[in-house]
Motif scaffolding. Sequence first.
Motif, PDB file in Angstrom:
ATOM      1  N   PHE A 153       0.791  -1.220   0.000  1.00  0.00           N
ATOM      2  CA  PHE A 153       0.000   0.000   0.000  1.00  0.00           C
ATOM      3  C   PHE A 153       0.830   1.280   0.000  1.00  0.00           C
ATOM      4  O   PHE A 153       0.271   2.367   0.099  1.00  0.00           O
ATOM      5  CB  PHE A 153      -0.982   0.034   1.185  1.00  0.00           C
ATOM      6  N   MET A 154       2.216   1.158  -0.082  1.00  0.00           N
ATOM      7  CA  MET A 154       3.014   2.383  -0.053  1.00  0.00           C
ATOM      8  C   MET A 154       2.634   3.310  -1.201  1.00  0.00           C
ATOM      9  O   MET A 154       2.535   4.525  -1.038  1.00  0.00           O
ATOM     10  CB  MET A 154       4.502   2.039  -0.130  1.00  0.00           C
ATOM     11  N   CYS A 155       2.421   2.719  -2.392  1.00  0.00           N
ATOM     12  CA  CYS A 155       2.170   3.529  -3.576  1.00  0.00           C
ATOM     13  C   CYS A 155       0.684   3.633  -3.889  1.00  0.00           C
ATOM     14  O   CYS A 155       0.289   3.828  -5.030  1.00  0.00           O
ATOM     15  CB  CYS A 155       2.924   2.945  -4.767  1.00  0.00           C
ATOM     16  N   GLN A 156      -0.127   3.463  -2.903  1.00  0.00           N
ATOM     17  CA  GLN A 156      -1.559   3.612  -3.070  1.00  0.00           C
ATOM     18  C   GLN A 156      -2.067   4.613  -2.045  1.00  0.00           C
ATOM     19  O   GLN A 156      -1.453   4.811  -1.001  1.00  0.00           O
ATOM     20  CB  GLN A 156      -2.280   2.268  -2.896  1.00  0.00           C
ATOM     21  N   THR A 196     -11.107   3.300   1.146  1.00  0.00           N
ATOM     22  CA  THR A 196     -10.267   2.113   0.986  1.00  0.00           C
ATOM     23  C   THR A 196      -8.947   2.535   0.365  1.00  0.00           C
ATOM     24  O   THR A 196      -8.843   3.590  -0.258  1.00  0.00           O
ATOM     25  CB  THR A 196     -10.951   1.057   0.095  1.00  0.00           C
ATOM     26  N   ILE A 197      -7.904   1.693   0.551  1.00  0.00           N
ATOM     27  CA  ILE A 197      -6.583   1.962  -0.010  1.00  0.00           C
ATOM     28  C   ILE A 197      -6.525   1.332  -1.402  1.00  0.00           C
ATOM     29  O   ILE A 197      -6.630   0.108  -1.537  1.00  0.00           O
ATOM     30  CB  ILE A 197      -5.473   1.405   0.886  1.00  0.00           C
ATOM     31  N   LYS A 198      -6.356   2.147  -2.431  1.00  0.00           N
ATOM     32  CA  LYS A 198      -6.299   1.651  -3.798  1.00  0.00           C
ATOM     33  C   LYS A 198      -5.359   2.531  -4.614  1.00  0.00           C
ATOM     34  O   LYS A 198      -4.958   3.620  -4.185  1.00  0.00           O
ATOM     35  CB  LYS A 198      -7.697   1.656  -4.440  1.00  0.00           C
ATOM     36  N   SER A 199      -5.027   2.021  -5.815  1.00  0.00           N
ATOM     37  CA  SER A 199      -4.294   2.853  -6.767  1.00  0.00           C
ATOM     38  C   SER A 199      -5.265   3.837  -7.413  1.00  0.00           C
ATOM     39  O   SER A 199      -6.495   3.679  -7.336  1.00  0.00           O
ATOM     40  CB  SER A 199      -3.636   1.979  -7.825  1.00  0.00           C
ATOM     41  N   GLY A 200      -4.691   4.827  -8.122  1.00  0.00           N
ATOM     42  CA  GLY A 200      -5.546   5.805  -8.771  1.00  0.00           C
ATOM     43  C   GLY A 200      -6.413   5.176  -9.843  1.00  0.00           C
ATOM     44  O   GLY A 200      -7.597   5.497  -9.978  1.00  0.00           O
ATOM     45  N   LEU A 208      -7.378  10.413  -3.480  1.00  0.00           N
ATOM     46  CA  LEU A 208      -6.785  11.514  -2.717  1.00  0.00           C
ATOM     47  C   LEU A 208      -5.296  11.664  -2.952  1.00  0.00           C
ATOM     48  O   LEU A 208      -4.676  12.553  -2.381  1.00  0.00           O
ATOM     49  CB  LEU A 208      -7.050  11.315  -1.215  1.00  0.00           C
ATOM     50  N   GLY A 209      -4.672  10.758  -3.730  1.00  0.00           N
ATOM     51  CA  GLY A 209      -3.272  10.922  -4.081  1.00  0.00           C
ATOM     52  C   GLY A 209      -2.342  10.075  -3.253  1.00  0.00           C
ATOM     53  O   GLY A 209      -2.744   9.271  -2.413  1.00  0.00           O
ATOM     54  N   LEU A 210      -0.992  10.268  -3.482  1.00  0.00           N
ATOM     55  CA  LEU A 210       0.045   9.441  -2.853  1.00  0.00           C
ATOM     56  C   LEU A 210       0.638  10.084  -1.618  1.00  0.00           C
ATOM     57  O   LEU A 210       1.596   9.572  -1.075  1.00  0.00           O
ATOM     58  CB  LEU A 210       1.177   9.173  -3.856  1.00  0.00           C
ATOM     59  N   ASP A 211       0.119  11.211  -1.174  1.00  0.00           N
ATOM     60  CA  ASP A 211       0.641  11.842   0.036  1.00  0.00           C
ATOM     61  C   ASP A 211       0.597  10.839   1.184  1.00  0.00           C
ATOM     62  O   ASP A 211      -0.393  10.144   1.376  1.00  0.00           O
ATOM     63  CB  ASP A 211      -0.229  13.058   0.384  1.00  0.00           C
ATOM     64  N   PRO A 212       1.699  10.712   1.981  1.00  0.00           N
ATOM     65  CA  PRO A 212       1.678   9.757   3.109  1.00  0.00           C
ATOM     66  C   PRO A 212       0.524   9.983   4.058  1.00  0.00           C
ATOM     67  O   PRO A 212       0.054   9.052   4.699  1.00  0.00           O
ATOM     68  CB  PRO A 212       3.036  10.014   3.795  1.00  0.00           C
ATOM     69  N   ASP A 213       0.041  11.241   4.149  1.00  0.00           N
ATOM     70  CA  ASP A 213      -1.093  11.501   5.041  1.00  0.00           C
ATOM     71  C   ASP A 213      -2.423  11.119   4.401  1.00  0.00           C
ATOM     72  O   ASP A 213      -3.443  11.055   5.079  1.00  0.00           O
ATOM     73  CB  ASP A 213      -1.131  12.986   5.433  1.00  0.00           C
ATOM     74  N   ALA A 214      -2.421  10.895   3.069  1.00  0.00           N
ATOM     75  CA  ALA A 214      -3.681  10.591   2.379  1.00  0.00           C
ATOM     76  C   ALA A 214      -3.930   9.093   2.399  1.00  0.00           C
ATOM     77  O   ALA A 214      -3.998   8.437   1.372  1.00  0.00           O
ATOM     78  CB  ALA A 214      -3.649  11.127   0.955  1.00  0.00           C
ATOM     79  N   LYS A 215      -3.991   8.537   3.569  1.00  0.00           N
ATOM     80  CA  LYS A 215      -4.333   7.128   3.772  1.00  0.00           C
ATOM     81  C   LYS A 215      -5.609   7.067   4.588  1.00  0.00           C
ATOM     82  O   LYS A 215      -5.994   8.022   5.260  1.00  0.00           O
ATOM     83  CB  LYS A 215      -3.205   6.386   4.501  1.00  0.00           C
ATOM     84  N   CYS A 216      -6.273   5.924   4.524  1.00  0.00           N
ATOM     85  CA  CYS A 216      -7.518   5.772   5.287  1.00  0.00           C
ATOM     86  C   CYS A 216      -7.201   5.642   6.767  1.00  0.00           C
ATOM     87  O   CYS A 216      -6.565   4.676   7.185  1.00  0.00           O
ATOM     88  CB  CYS A 216      -8.293   4.546   4.800  1.00  0.00           C
ATOM     89  N   HIS A 217      -7.557   6.593   7.563  1.00  0.00           N
ATOM     90  CA  HIS A 217      -7.435   6.528   9.017  1.00  0.00           C
ATOM     91  C   HIS A 217      -8.498   7.454   9.598  1.00  0.00           C
ATOM     92  O   HIS A 217      -9.186   8.157   8.857  1.00  0.00           O
ATOM     93  CB  HIS A 217      -6.016   6.904   9.475  1.00  0.00           C
ATOM     94  N   PRO A 218      -8.705   7.447  10.921  1.00  0.00           N
ATOM     95  CA  PRO A 218      -9.823   8.220  11.498  1.00  0.00           C
ATOM     96  C   PRO A 218      -9.853   9.689  11.119  1.00  0.00           C
ATOM     97  O   PRO A 218     -10.921  10.299  11.100  1.00  0.00           O
ATOM     98  CB  PRO A 218      -9.619   8.029  13.013  1.00  0.00           C
ATOM     99  N   ASP A 219      -8.665  10.280  10.811  1.00  0.00           N
ATOM    100  CA  ASP A 219      -8.657  11.694  10.472  1.00  0.00           C
ATOM    101  C   ASP A 219      -8.928  11.941   8.984  1.00  0.00           C
ATOM    102  O   ASP A 219      -9.054  13.086   8.557  1.00  0.00           O
ATOM    103  CB  ASP A 219      -7.310  12.313  10.860  1.00  0.00           C
TER     104      ASP A 219
END
Length: 979
Positions: free
Chosen positions: A641-644, A655-659, A670-681
């Motif tokens: 999931f690093m590049c998703q 969900t965590i997916k590719s573009g 939402l892009g590849l920004d490390p903060d743009a992952k699915c989490h409570p925030d």
Amino acid sequence: MRTNGLKACIVALAAVGALFVDTVPAGEKSPARDSRQVETATYSTPEIGAVAAIMAEASADGCVQLGTATDPQSQANAFRGNVYSIPVDATVSEIKMDLKFDGQVQLTWSIHECTTASTNIMCTLIWSKPKAESGNGTRKVYSSGPVCIPDPQGQCQSLPPDKNYLIGVAWMGDPLVQSLRGLLQNELVVGALAVTVPLPEPIGPRTPFPREYFMEVCFAPFKGACCDPATTKCGDILEANCSGVGSHFFGELTSCTPISCQFGACCLPCGGCAPGYSTQACESAGGTWQGPGVTCPVAPATDADLCPVVTGACCHGGANATCDEICIDNCLDPNGIYNGVYLGDETTCDINPCVGACCTRDLGCIDDTEAFCTAQAVGRFKGLGTTCDDLDAADQCGGACCQESVAVQGETLCTFMPSRDLCTDGPNYKNSTYLGDTVACPGTPCTITGRGACCWPNGTCQITSQGGCDDGNGSFTAGVTNCANHCVTCCTSGSCKRTASTACAGTVAADLDSCIPNLCSEPTGACCFADASCDSAADTAARCEAVGGRFEQGSDCTACPGLGACCRPNETCEDLMTLDECNFAGGGFSPGETCTSLTTPCPQRRACCMPDDGLCYFILEDHCLDIAGIPQEEFTVCSSFMCQGACCSAQGVCTIKSGAACATLPGSYLGLDPDAKCHPDITCPTGACCTETGCQMLTEDGCTWAEGIYSGNGIACDSPQSVCPGACCAADGTCTQDSYDSCTIAGGTYRGVDTTCDTGTCPTGACCTGGAAASCEIRTEEGCPDHLINYAGDRTTCSPNICIALIDSIPPSGAIDARQRMEPDGSSPADSITVTFDGPAVGIRSFDFTIDLFGPPDPPPFINDVLPGPDTNSVILVLTQPLDGPGWTRLRYDPTSSETCLGALPADVDGDGTATVGDIAVLKDCISGVSACELWQCDIDRSGQCTPADILRAIDLLEGAGVYDPWADVAIMTTCPVR
């Protein structure tokens, strides 16, 4: 303390510190608590040279003991300290010093920042604190108290990292303990060595003092990331505040980015369900996390429904002889009742697995418990679950071993040995012979035969039998009883053999002490290094490799090529390459350098993310850019999931997916920004989306894909702010399909999302909009002004017109009723009020009126009935009880807000607002006909007419005779109170 004094002190410290350099293994460190590091640096003239880094482990209170010395200073004005490097951002909170002295001493703690410039060592004072202390000759730890390094604004700050600091303490005052004087002979002691480095004895020409003194530096704790079930979020807090059930602290200096805190039920190893655990806390407890938001079962369900207990065979008891099927934690708990050996999940005790093969001296191999086995002489237990039948040849139970006594020449002893390997020379016997597996010791002394020296290929020598030596590919010499200096390395035609010197048919290689590896067959040559030096002794490839050189076969030391470090295109570095070799490899050549001495290290491969398909390649940064990839941080490797990134579905699920995969949902990427992952925030906001099929909660992009109209984030389908159409009722009852905003702007009433203009959606009724008879209109309830009062109800009409106004009453508005409020027996007679309207009084109802009291009674009367009046414009209102006094009653006709206000004061015949004896004279005039009076003035006893009996009743009221209250001199307001 002046700068020049500091410099002299540091130089002196360096002189003593040099005694300790060789005691510190290069690169050796001890772990520091919570990533805090303290490195000791010894200063030499003219520049600073860091000795090996020493990291001291912090104690539980966050203090690092910087070092010990066997003597304290004994002179006045003495300074004790050393230079430290603190390479992390750390807050020094306190400095402590262990001292022993008598009398009054002025202690001064100080921190100096040290740098080098040319040939000078410069230290600048950045904090100091003097403090008077008293000593009584006993050891005591003295504290500086809080340390505050002020910034330019005067605020406390941490020590800047990656700098060198002189941390120490000086004292002035009475001399220290008399018995310690003169021991140092004017030498300064390095008072801050790491505790892991022992002091050499002695230091200089002095006698070591048999005690230790030390200095400590204390650090304030760092915050770290904490998953806290109480807040269901990750917060950067102190470890002490991250102690709730189910919480997890990731360590000091950790950050909540990009930690994802999720909470749910945790199935504990031995059953039972713990609610609200973070994933990490559940793992630390050895449990199995059940997923985000999962809750523990609620009765009548049990924890076992979600968290079944997994058991296995547990061998326990003093000798692991008893078997029970229990869970792993209960089996292994060292403080529990079992403290046993767990044989694995779902194993059983059907066939007792808690016994094993046991090799005994006299019984051979038997299957029994470990307790029985260890009770036998020289018994050897093979392990739980093993059997004698399953033992292979390498693990058999041994036999007789014949040994020769060291103490008595020629004496031998036979001992049963559990294996051939254990039949070796012992401290009391020598020259052993293994008589064979399962062979019992003879009744007579055994005979040592066939013994000699065996030279093993690894260079060792052993006295053993020829058979045993041959089995191990050794070289045997019979009759030799002493291995000392017996074996040499013999090179013969490229082969290597460890043998006796007299048996070597080739060349004895005196520099070789082993034939592993075989150095005899290697060709010779020169061993070259990057600095152009050559080692002629390392004349083979293996010997050259052992000393870190490059082997040039067939050459001598005059033919070493120019060597250096080569940075290859794959961003790796290789030592000892020539310029031509490096150029051929497409690398960058640094002559005379090694990979470790390069000022700028070779670049490294890193993770490369492809923005569309989410694939990850571990390649060079330039190669990544060439293929339109996104390079990640240096040294990062590809992982799941690093590049998703986060993908918000149309329904708002993250969900965590590719573009590319997100686009097929369809979804919002939402892009590849490390903060743009699915989490409570990270949330995927949804809102009401109006389509032809109705309203759905979708994301804005999802609404666009559905060809709908988006109401806005957070706006629900049933919210008034939804743009979805619904029934809109105009004031006249007409209905249209419109949105909430459009409907309310037009003055209509919005009935809700998905409502339609069906029959009955916009009910109407009579609405009174004024006091005149012509002011009745048919409207909706919401379209009727002050509809709670003026709206007659759904499906009512203006014919007959209920919107007439009350214009007169009997008694008239403003009159005061002088009649009694109750009968002589205490009962309350009924009362009535005749009211007249400005139009036909048709359809008048009791609940069309409101009665407001300004005084008694309590509870107030209400209208019991509405009767026809003396004419078509009048009605008679029958009350449940008379109007009581002293006070006023306002009677309001609600549809037109018209009213009459009546007073009540028994015996107040003249209506002046006060009941007095003078009212009797007025009453006489009324009854005699001198004055014209109305019934509410003179019919005091409510008989229906004015008679002399009313005079007697008025007197009773004034005096309070019988059941009546005394009304003499009682007063009310002369007019009706204003609302």
